[in-house]
Design a protein around this motif. Structure first.
Motif, PDB file in Angstrom:
ATOM      1  N   ASN A  99       0.854  -1.199   0.000  1.00 53.18           N
ATOM      2  CA  ASN A  99       0.000   0.000   0.000  1.00 53.18           C
ATOM      3  C   ASN A  99       0.883   1.240   0.000  1.00 53.18           C
ATOM      4  N   VAL A 100       0.645   2.142  -0.960  1.00 53.90           N
ATOM      5  CA  VAL A 100       1.442   3.378  -1.009  1.00 53.90           C
ATOM      6  C   VAL A 100       0.496   4.560  -1.267  1.00 53.90           C
ATOM      7  N   PHE A 122      -1.321   7.876  -2.487  1.00 52.00           N
ATOM      8  CA  PHE A 122      -1.369   8.527  -3.802  1.00 52.00           C
ATOM      9  C   PHE A 122      -1.768   9.999  -3.692  1.00 52.00           C
ATOM     10  N   PRO A 154      -2.798   1.894  -4.492  1.00 48.08           N
ATOM     11  CA  PRO A 154      -2.903   3.280  -4.024  1.00 48.08           C
ATOM     12  C   PRO A 154      -3.801   3.385  -2.792  1.00 48.08           C
ATOM     13  N   TYR A 197       2.800   6.952  -4.698  1.00 50.53           N
ATOM     14  CA  TYR A 197       2.286   5.765  -5.406  1.00 50.53           C
ATOM     15  C   TYR A 197       2.930   5.647  -6.794  1.00 50.53           C
ATOM     16  N   GLU A 198       2.972   6.784  -7.526  1.00 47.64           N
ATOM     17  CA  GLU A 198       3.585   6.752  -8.874  1.00 47.64           C
ATOM     18  C   GLU A 198       5.081   6.454  -8.789  1.00 47.64           C
ATOM     19  N   THR A 243       5.477   2.766  -8.087  1.00 51.03           N
ATOM     20  CA  THR A 243       5.154   1.991  -9.287  1.00 51.03           C
ATOM     21  C   THR A 243       6.327   2.013 -10.269  1.00 51.03           C
ATOM     22  N   ILE A 290       1.506  -2.644  -6.521  1.00 51.94           N
ATOM     23  CA  ILE A 290       1.425  -1.439  -5.693  1.00 51.94           C
ATOM     24  C   ILE A 290      -0.033  -0.971  -5.661  1.00 51.94           C
TER      25      ILE A 290
END
Ligand SMILES: NC(=O)c1ccc[n+]([C@@H]2O[C@H](COP(=O)([O-])OP(=O)(O)OC[C@H]3O[C@@H](n4cnc5c(N)ncnc54)[C@H](OP(=O)(O)O)[C@@H]3O)[C@@H](O)[C@H]2O)c1
Length: 289
Positions: A175-176, A178, A242, A224-225, A228, A240
């Protein structure tokens, strides 16, 4: 030959400066970290400089553990504020040009377009407040070039890129967030920029002065990007996902938006700053080599 002192040389940025220093033969370097020169001890700084006079001092030392700083306030201020004040005072006394590294965390992250150097500051964390106090010490001393940067990574030390690579080997999903936007900075690029700046300061025979510049890679992204892209370059199979900041709570609040404008530094020093994705690719090429 121009003598340059690097403090905190075993950290991410200091290590990158050390790695590229051979490309600047007009400079002779003195690389120090805590064991050789503890920047919290003004007497030690003075006697070190008595024995090793320098024209430029690049302060790469700092208290950089953003979450830990919330519970370790005294240490964060000692290193980021008090020690920076000593370096500024001593630099002013001796006519040295201090180059000091600061952070996007001195802003509150509420803007929607890139921060410029003159934007009002309003740090939200102990780390950000301690770094701002360091900046103010330079302003008071009237000397020191402040280079604010963000989201630093390198093959040295700990950083987001290494954390994602490690976790992606241990888990199938990550989980990251965004909804926080900023810009990564490959420490190698920042190291090159700092030494190019010193080269120009030498060529122009500038006197020591006080000024602020922003430096990160070009472009912008969310964490998030960024994660990724790291996974894409690494070629690992981790997915990954968001998530919102409210679902990933950290001890210290992170800025929602911290992209910084690089117009001033590129204009005044004629620097070409790579896009963050190109630099991330270069990072992977270098660690693969
Ligand atoms: N990392 C980021 O994402 C980021 C973002 C924006 C701005 N910055 C700023 O950029 C600068 C460089 O960051 P970085 O990531 O390269 O830092 P870093 O990897 O944490 O390196 C800092 C270095 O300073 C050393 N140090 C600690 N206390 C010292 C002392 N009293 N005297 C001398 N050296 C000491 C550290 O040693 P130990 O490891 O033994 O403590 C470490 O080698 C810092 O000013 C930071 O605030 C960083």
């Amino acid at each position: 030959m121009t003598h340059v002192l690097i403090t905190g040389c075993k950290g991410q940025l200091g290590s990158e400066i050390q790695r590229i220093s051979g490309k600047f033969p007009e400079m002779s370097f003195n690389f120090t970290d805590l064991e050789e020169l503890d920047i919290t001890l003004p007497g030690d700084i003075r006697s070190f400089l008595d024995n090793n006079p320098v024209k430029f001092l690049v302060n790469c030392a700092g208290y950089t553990a953003v979450d830990k700083a919330e519970d370790d306030e005294d240490m964060a201020y000692l290193l980021n504020a008090d020690a920076t004040e000593s370096l500024a005072t001593i630099s002013a006394e001796r006519g040295m040009q201090l180059i000091h590294i600061s952070t996007d965390y001195i802003f509150n992250g509420e803007k929607n377009h890139p921060y410029i150097e003159d934007d009002p500051v309003n740090p939200q964390t102990v780390y950000g407040k301690s770094k701002l106090q360091g900046e103010q010490a330079l302003q008071k001393a009237g000397t020191g070039i402040i280079v604010r940067t963000s989201w630093l990574y390198s093959s040295f030390g700990n950083n987001f890129v290494k954390t994602i690579l490690r976790l992606s080997g241990e888990r199938e999903q990550l989980n990251v967030v965004f909804d926080q936007t900023g810009c990564p900075t490959y420490a190698h690029d920042l190291a090159m920029a700092i030494l190019e700046m010193i080269r120009i300061e030498i060529e122009q025979e500038n006197s020591p002065r006080y000024d602020i510049y922003h430096y990160s890679n070009q472009g912008m992204c969310s964490w998030y990007e960024f994660a990724t892209a790291i996974i894409d370059f690494a070629g690992t199979g981790c997915e990954i996902l968001p998530v919102e900041s409210k679902d990933y709570v950290t001890r210290a609040k992170r800025p929602r938006y911290s992209v910084m404008s690089k117009e001033k530094i590129t204009g005044e020093y004629d620097l070409r700053i790579p896009h963050w994705k190109d630099s991330l690719k270069k990072y992977f090429d270098e660690i693969t080599d």
